[in-house]
Write a protein that holds these residues in place. Structure first.
Motif, PDB file in Angstrom:
ATOM      1  N   PRO A 314       0.798  -1.225   0.000  1.00  0.00           N
ATOM      2  CA  PRO A 314       0.000   0.000   0.000  1.00  0.00           C
ATOM      3  C   PRO A 314       0.837   1.284   0.000  1.00  0.00           C
ATOM      4  O   PRO A 314       0.336   2.336  -0.388  1.00  0.00           O
ATOM      5  CB  PRO A 314      -0.827  -0.121   1.288  1.00  0.00           C
ATOM      6  N   ASP A 315       2.113   1.170   0.403  1.00  0.00           N
ATOM      7  CA  ASP A 315       2.945   2.377   0.458  1.00  0.00           C
ATOM      8  C   ASP A 315       3.715   2.633  -0.833  1.00  0.00           C
ATOM      9  O   ASP A 315       4.504   3.571  -0.904  1.00  0.00           O
ATOM     10  CB  ASP A 315       3.976   2.268   1.601  1.00  0.00           C
ATOM     11  N   ALA A 316       3.511   1.787  -1.822  1.00  0.00           N
ATOM     12  CA  ALA A 316       4.295   1.929  -3.061  1.00  0.00           C
ATOM     13  C   ALA A 316       4.087   3.308  -3.677  1.00  0.00           C
ATOM     14  O   ALA A 316       2.985   3.869  -3.621  1.00  0.00           O
ATOM     15  CB  ALA A 316       3.884   0.834  -4.047  1.00  0.00           C
ATOM     16  N   GLN A 317       5.155   3.831  -4.253  1.00  0.00           N
ATOM     17  CA  GLN A 317       5.131   5.150  -4.891  1.00  0.00           C
ATOM     18  C   GLN A 317       5.632   5.031  -6.318  1.00  0.00           C
ATOM     19  O   GLN A 317       6.498   4.194  -6.598  1.00  0.00           O
ATOM     20  CB  GLN A 317       6.107   6.107  -4.166  1.00  0.00           C
ATOM     21  N   VAL A 318       5.129   5.892  -7.176  1.00  0.00           N
ATOM     22  CA  VAL A 318       5.705   5.988  -8.519  1.00  0.00           C
ATOM     23  C   VAL A 318       7.188   6.318  -8.365  1.00  0.00           C
ATOM     24  O   VAL A 318       7.555   7.144  -7.536  1.00  0.00           O
ATOM     25  CB  VAL A 318       4.970   7.082  -9.343  1.00  0.00           C
ATOM     26  N   GLY A 319       8.018   5.634  -9.135  1.00  0.00           N
ATOM     27  CA  GLY A 319       9.470   5.850  -9.032  1.00  0.00           C
ATOM     28  C   GLY A 319      10.163   4.788  -8.200  1.00  0.00           C
ATOM     29  O   GLY A 319      11.389   4.673  -8.233  1.00  0.00           O
ATOM     30  N   ASP A 320       9.394   4.000  -7.457  1.00  0.00           N
ATOM     31  CA  ASP A 320      10.016   2.939  -6.644  1.00  0.00           C
ATOM     32  C   ASP A 320      10.719   1.921  -7.539  1.00  0.00           C
ATOM     33  O   ASP A 320      10.262   1.616  -8.646  1.00  0.00           O
ATOM     34  CB  ASP A 320       8.944   2.194  -5.828  1.00  0.00           C
ATOM     35  N   GLU A 321      11.781   1.368  -6.976  1.00  0.00           N
ATOM     36  CA  GLU A 321      12.521   0.346  -7.709  1.00  0.00           C
ATOM     37  C   GLU A 321      11.792  -0.992  -7.642  1.00  0.00           C
ATOM     38  O   GLU A 321      11.268  -1.387  -6.600  1.00  0.00           O
ATOM     39  CB  GLU A 321      13.925   0.191  -7.118  1.00  0.00           C
ATOM     40  N   VAL A 322      11.799  -1.679  -8.781  1.00  0.00           N
ATOM     41  CA  VAL A 322      11.210  -3.014  -8.890  1.00  0.00           C
ATOM     42  C   VAL A 322      12.334  -3.957  -9.308  1.00  0.00           C
ATOM     43  O   VAL A 322      13.091  -3.651 -10.229  1.00  0.00           O
ATOM     44  CB  VAL A 322      10.101  -3.010  -9.977  1.00  0.00           C
ATOM     45  N   VAL A 323      12.468  -5.081  -8.612  1.00  0.00           N
ATOM     46  CA  VAL A 323      13.501  -6.064  -8.973  1.00  0.00           C
ATOM     47  C   VAL A 323      12.798  -7.257  -9.618  1.00  0.00           C
ATOM     48  O   VAL A 323      11.898  -7.864  -9.020  1.00  0.00           O
ATOM     49  CB  VAL A 323      14.310  -6.513  -7.730  1.00  0.00           C
ATOM     50  N   LEU A 324      13.206  -7.570 -10.841  1.00  0.00           N
ATOM     51  CA  LEU A 324      12.585  -8.685 -11.568  1.00  0.00           C
ATOM     52  C   LEU A 324      13.236 -10.012 -11.214  1.00  0.00           C
ATOM     53  O   LEU A 324      12.574 -11.049 -11.156  1.00  0.00           O
ATOM     54  CB  LEU A 324      12.657  -8.446 -13.083  1.00  0.00           C
ATOM     55  N   TRP A 325      14.550 -10.005 -11.061  1.00  0.00           N
ATOM     56  CA  TRP A 325      15.270 -11.136 -10.470  1.00  0.00           C
ATOM     57  C   TRP A 325      16.632 -10.639 -10.019  1.00  0.00           C
ATOM     58  O   TRP A 325      17.079  -9.565 -10.425  1.00  0.00           O
ATOM     59  CB  TRP A 325      15.373 -12.342 -11.397  1.00  0.00           C
ATOM     60  N   GLY A 326      17.266 -11.416  -9.171  1.00  0.00           N
ATOM     61  CA  GLY A 326      18.560 -11.020  -8.628  1.00  0.00           C
ATOM     62  C   GLY A 326      18.834 -11.859  -7.400  1.00  0.00           C
ATOM     63  O   GLY A 326      18.118 -12.835  -7.132  1.00  0.00           O
ATOM     64  N   PRO A 327      19.851 -11.483  -6.615  1.00  0.00           N
ATOM     65  CA  PRO A 327      20.184 -12.294  -5.442  1.00  0.00           C
ATOM     66  C   PRO A 327      18.995 -12.469  -4.491  1.00  0.00           C
ATOM     67  O   PRO A 327      18.844 -13.517  -3.868  1.00  0.00           O
ATOM     68  CB  PRO A 327      21.300 -11.490  -4.770  1.00  0.00           C
ATOM     69  N   GLU A 328      18.117 -11.451  -4.412  1.00  0.00           N
ATOM     70  CA  GLU A 328      16.995 -11.522  -3.470  1.00  0.00           C
ATOM     71  C   GLU A 328      15.796 -12.257  -4.056  1.00  0.00           C
ATOM     72  O   GLU A 328      14.840 -12.563  -3.343  1.00  0.00           O
ATOM     73  CB  GLU A 328      16.520 -10.119  -3.071  1.00  0.00           C
ATOM     74  N   LEU A 329      15.783 -12.452  -5.348  1.00  0.00           N
ATOM     75  CA  LEU A 329      14.678 -13.146  -6.018  1.00  0.00           C
ATOM     76  C   LEU A 329      15.300 -14.016  -7.111  1.00  0.00           C
ATOM     77  O   LEU A 329      15.595 -13.524  -8.202  1.00  0.00           O
ATOM     78  CB  LEU A 329      13.690 -12.133  -6.626  1.00  0.00           C
ATOM     79  N   PRO A 330      15.533 -15.286  -6.815  1.00  0.00           N
ATOM     80  CA  PRO A 330      16.279 -16.123  -7.754  1.00  0.00           C
ATOM     81  C   PRO A 330      15.641 -16.175  -9.142  1.00  0.00           C
ATOM     82  O   PRO A 330      14.423 -16.353  -9.272  1.00  0.00           O
ATOM     83  CB  PRO A 330      16.249 -17.515  -7.103  1.00  0.00           C
ATOM     84  N   ALA A 331      16.471 -16.017 -10.154  1.00  0.00           N
ATOM     85  CA  ALA A 331      16.011 -16.122 -11.538  1.00  0.00           C
ATOM     86  C   ALA A 331      15.340 -17.475 -11.771  1.00  0.00           C
ATOM     87  O   ALA A 331      14.443 -17.589 -12.614  1.00  0.00           O
ATOM     88  CB  ALA A 331      17.192 -15.945 -12.500  1.00  0.00           C
ATOM     89  N   GLU A 332      15.754 -18.481 -11.003  1.00  0.00           N
ATOM     90  CA  GLU A 332      15.167 -19.826 -11.176  1.00  0.00           C
ATOM     91  C   GLU A 332      13.674 -19.819 -10.847  1.00  0.00           C
ATOM     92  O   GLU A 332      12.903 -20.569 -11.456  1.00  0.00           O
ATOM     93  CB  GLU A 332      15.881 -20.845 -10.286  1.00  0.00           C
TER      94      GLU A 332
END
Ligand SMILES: *Cc1c(COP(=O)(O)O)cnc(C)c1O
Length: 358
Positions: A314-332
């Motif tokens: 609910p606190d998301a703001q325009v301009g916030d970073e979105v991670v599609l995959w990476g160390p915190e969200l495995p590409a697998e």
């Protein structure tokens, strides 16, 4: 226009994975496989991070040209070898090594009369039936190559596994047996294992391992991530939220109305799509990270944009970073949702993505 889709490549992670894989492979040496533009991470960038590798493996002579042009002096193996007779002089000029897997290549070599000794990796088809000489041909081919004065005297004997990521299956055992039988008594180092072979098949350690995926912190073992094998994912794909809209209950989002809001809810739009290489096959529910929290993708991934369910953010703001995959969200995990493997995700990033080194 600013570019919002950014791939951060962590050089230290590449170096860490490389050191770890070398230790795992020892006393065998390690070929760092950097084909397909370093699995999408950038050929020259990866080569720099892996400076001093025992050898680099590439798919095409053009990659060898790029590496030499960038000043890399490591051994370089072209994994499918020459594509025509004229390639032999280019291989020599650039001091590249060639996998020889087919009679046509053997004939080009035999038709030569001069040349500096070319280093050859003789490929045996131990059961994958993609590239390589049939086991029954190996002694003859080895003898024919050994006779040529313009072939280096050390010929590496290699094979490739079809299912080494399936540790319980007998396919790999049968391939190892077939390779050992086909090469018995022949001189030369042995090279069998890819990343999964290195993990699961100690018998196939040989004298040279050839690792790609794990170098980048990626895994092809079902249900496992690179981190599960002690590796660090080297690439983080990020973008930003460019819109947040409230969409009413019963309204559909995106192309084909593939997702319908079960209630009035906030929908975020992230500046990423299949035009960047994010898979269009990623269905509703595929995880995306926003402010460190997972939110589900909703509807169809389009060329430039992807919609997110923001009910849990609910606190998301325009301009916030979105991670599609990476160390915190495995590409697998993303790959599994999209019906593919992590390798294809990183290989598929397009020129629109801005690459940055971290
Ligand atoms: C791509 C490739 C490898 C590396 O495979 P990974 O699964 O990425 O480790 C090894 N050997 C050959 C011949 C290859 O084509």
């Amino acid at each position: 226009m600013s570019r919002l889709a950014v791939a951060h490549v962590d050089i230290a992670s590449l170096a860490f994975n490389h050191a770890r894989l070398r230790a795992m492979a020892a006393p065998a040496r390690l070929m760092a496989v950097i084909k397909a533009d370093g699995y999408g991470h950038g050929l020259e960038r990866v080569a720099r991070a892996l400076h001093g590798a025992d050898a680099f493996g590439v798919a095409a002579i053009a990659d060898g040209q790029r590496l030499r042009a960038a000043g890399h002096r490591e051994r370089i193996v072209v994994l499918s070898g020459p594509d025509g007779p004229d390639d032999l002089s280019e291989l020599r000029r650039l001091d590249l090594e060639a996998v020889i897997h087919h009679d046509s290549q053997l004939r080009w070599l035999e038709a030569e009369s001069v040349g500096a000794p070319l280093r050859i990796w003789l490929k045996v088809d131990s059961g994958m039936h993609r590239l390589g000489f049939a086991p029954g041909r190996v002694t003859e081919v080895h003898a024919r190559l050994s006779r040529l004065p313009h072939v280096h005297r050390e010929i590496v004997l290699m094979t490739h596994f079809a299912a080494s990521d399936e540790f319980g299956k007998s396919t790999t055992t049968m391939q190892i047996d077939a390779f050992e039988a086909a090469t018995r008594g022949l001189a030369g180092p042995r090279s069998l294992s890819n990343s999964a072979g290195l993990l699961g098949w100690p018998r196939a350690r040989g004298d040279w391992a050839r690792a790609g995926g794990l170098l980048y912190g990626l895994s092809v073992v079902e249900g496992k991530t690179g981190a599960d094998h002690g590796m660090r994912p080297a690439l983080r794909l990020c973008t930003r939220l460019i819109a947040i809209n409230r969409v009413g209950r019963g309204e559909s989002v995106g192309y084909a109305g593939a997702w319908t809001c079960p209630e009035d809810m906030p929908v975020g739009i992230a500046a990423i799509g299949y035009g960047d290489g994010y898979p269009r096959s990623a269905p509703s529910g595929t995880p995306v990270l926003l402010g460190g929290r997972e939110v589900p993708l909703i509807g169809r991934v389009s060329m430039d944009l992807t919609a997110l369910d923001l009910r849990q953010a609910p606190d998301a703001q325009v301009g916030d970073e979105v991670v599609l995959w990476g160390p915190e969200l495995p590409a697998e995990r993303v790959a599994a949702a999209a019906g593919t493997i992590s390798y294809q995700l990183t290989c598929g990033l397009t020129r629109r993505v801005l690459f940055m080194e971290a």
